[in-house]
Design an enzyme around this catalytic site. Structure first.
Site, PDB file in Angstrom:
ATOM      1  N   GLY A  86       0.816  -1.204   0.000  1.00 42.10           N
ATOM      2  CA  GLY A  86       0.000   0.000   0.000  1.00 42.10           C
ATOM      3  C   GLY A  86       0.849   1.254   0.000  1.00 42.10           C
ATOM      4  O   GLY A  86       2.086   1.210  -0.051  1.00 42.10           O
ATOM      5  N   THR A 111       8.436   5.251 -14.496  1.00 44.34           N
ATOM      6  CA  THR A 111       7.230   5.427 -15.302  1.00 44.34           C
ATOM      7  C   THR A 111       6.496   6.720 -14.966  1.00 44.34           C
ATOM      8  O   THR A 111       5.525   7.061 -15.633  1.00 44.34           O
ATOM      9  CB  THR A 111       6.275   4.243 -15.100  1.00 44.34           C
ATOM     10  N   HIS A 126      12.977  10.827  -4.753  1.00 45.06           N
ATOM     11  CA  HIS A 126      13.394   9.471  -5.102  1.00 45.06           C
ATOM     12  C   HIS A 126      14.851   9.448  -5.559  1.00 45.06           C
ATOM     13  O   HIS A 126      15.637   8.597  -5.140  1.00 45.06           O
ATOM     14  CB  HIS A 126      12.496   8.937  -6.221  1.00 45.06           C
ATOM     15  N   ARG A 127      15.192  10.373  -6.448  1.00 45.17           N
ATOM     16  CA  ARG A 127      16.548  10.393  -6.991  1.00 45.17           C
ATOM     17  C   ARG A 127      17.583  10.657  -5.914  1.00 45.17           C
ATOM     18  O   ARG A 127      18.641  10.018  -5.873  1.00 45.17           O
ATOM     19  CB  ARG A 127      16.644  11.462  -8.078  1.00 45.17           C
ATOM     20  N   ARG A 129      17.336  10.001  -2.747  1.00 42.66           N
ATOM     21  CA  ARG A 129      17.418   8.886  -1.823  1.00 42.66           C
ATOM     22  C   ARG A 129      18.242   7.740  -2.402  1.00 42.66           C
ATOM     23  O   ARG A 129      18.992   7.084  -1.694  1.00 42.66           O
ATOM     24  CB  ARG A 129      16.010   8.373  -1.474  1.00 42.66           C
ATOM     25  N   ARG A 130      18.097   7.485  -3.701  1.00 41.66           N
ATOM     26  CA  ARG A 130      18.815   6.356  -4.304  1.00 41.66           C
ATOM     27  C   ARG A 130      20.319   6.584  -4.295  1.00 41.66           C
ATOM     28  O   ARG A 130      21.092   5.647  -4.093  1.00 41.66           O
ATOM     29  CB  ARG A 130      18.330   6.141  -5.744  1.00 41.66           C
ATOM     30  N   GLU A 138      13.584   6.958 -18.278  1.00 39.74           N
ATOM     31  CA  GLU A 138      12.183   7.321 -18.145  1.00 39.74           C
ATOM     32  C   GLU A 138      11.371   6.725 -19.287  1.00 39.74           C
ATOM     33  O   GLU A 138      11.712   6.896 -20.452  1.00 39.74           O
ATOM     34  CB  GLU A 138      12.034   8.843 -18.126  1.00 39.74           C
ATOM     35  N   ASP A 159       9.652   1.249 -11.383  1.00 43.76           N
ATOM     36  CA  ASP A 159       8.851   1.898 -10.343  1.00 43.76           C
ATOM     37  C   ASP A 159       8.032   3.014 -10.990  1.00 43.76           C
ATOM     38  O   ASP A 159       8.575   4.066 -11.327  1.00 43.76           O
ATOM     39  CB  ASP A 159       9.770   2.465  -9.262  1.00 43.76           C
TER      40      ASP A 159
END
Length: 246
Positions: A86, A111, A126-127, A129-130, A138, A159
């Site tokens: 979730g 995506t 996101h970027r 954190r990675r 993309e 993802d």
């Protein structure tokens, strides 16, 4: 903080800050009194991305859970893995951990499209954190072709399938055919791939027809891809559980 409304005065007392909070839990791998604290990059964070309005939730975890290991199937590691869960369940971080077990550099197949400021902030989060060790590609629609084009042995993380489905439906594409093509292509890929999706059908029935169609389509896509993958993982409240194979 003092609020004044209709001539009345109300004082709000703030709850203790997070570093003082304690999680009194017990069980395998967790001692009673394990502290809950904010950390910059938790092994299991609540959700795929962190935004300022929910930073309290997104930046804390109980750091006692072991890193999950990919199972050995037929003498080798699983090549296709589906991770579901979730919202704010920790599924994206789980997927990243699983992907990096295949080695680096890894390819992040995104995506999402930055259609507004909130989504742009999520993508940036996101970027950051990675960190290093990832190459981003993309592909809002042509996911199957992208997986074939990047099939050079490097591990790939998709993802996520839910946004991919949303893009297909909004574009008027044949989402059922695209999902069938994806399921059929996974066994033929040479390099490993980890796919993230969302469990969207566990809540109340949506009020509008489009949302109900999307919920049902997401369930169909998840079933098809889960059947095609070597492994399926479920993330619940930051706790990873492998549900295929059992």
């Amino acid at each position: 903080m003092v609020h004044r409304r209709a001539g009345l005065q109300k004082t709000r007392r703030h709850a203790p800050t997070l570093p003082r909070a304690r999680a009194m839990r017990s069980g395998p791998g967790i001692d009673a009194g394990t502290s809950v604290r904010p950390i910059s990059r938790p092994p299991w964070s609540a959700g795929a991305c962190r935004i300022s309005t929910s930073s309290f939730v997104a930046n804390c975890c109980i750091d006692a859970f072991p890193v999950p290991r990919i199972s050995d199937l037929h003498g080798g590691m699983a090549k296709s893995i589906l991770v579901t869960g979730g919202a704010r369940s920790g599924k994206s971080l789980l997927a990243e951990q699983l992907t990096l077990q295949f080695g680096q550099p890894a390819i992040y197949v995104a995506t999402a499209q930055a259609g507004d400021a909130e989504m742009a902030a999520r993508i940036t989060d996101h970027r950051s954190r990675r960190g290093d060790g990832w190459t981003t590609v993309e592909t809002p629609l042509a996911l199957v072709q992208t997986l074939r084009d990047t099939d050079d042995g490097s591990p790939r993380l998709v993802d996520c399938l839910t946004l991919w489905l949303s893009n297909l439906m909004l574009a008027g594409a044949d989402w059922g055919g695209e999902a069938a093509d994806l399921a059929a292509s996974l066994p033929a890929l040479q390099g490993p791939v980890v796919l993230v999706t969302n469990e969207v059908g566990a809540g109340i029935v949506p009020a509008n027809a489009l949302a109900r169609d999307f919920r049902d389509a997401a369930g169909v896509v998840n079933q098809r891809i889960a059947a095609a993958c070597d492994e399926v993982w479920l993330s619940v409240a930051g706790c990873p559980m492998r549900i295929k194979p059992q």
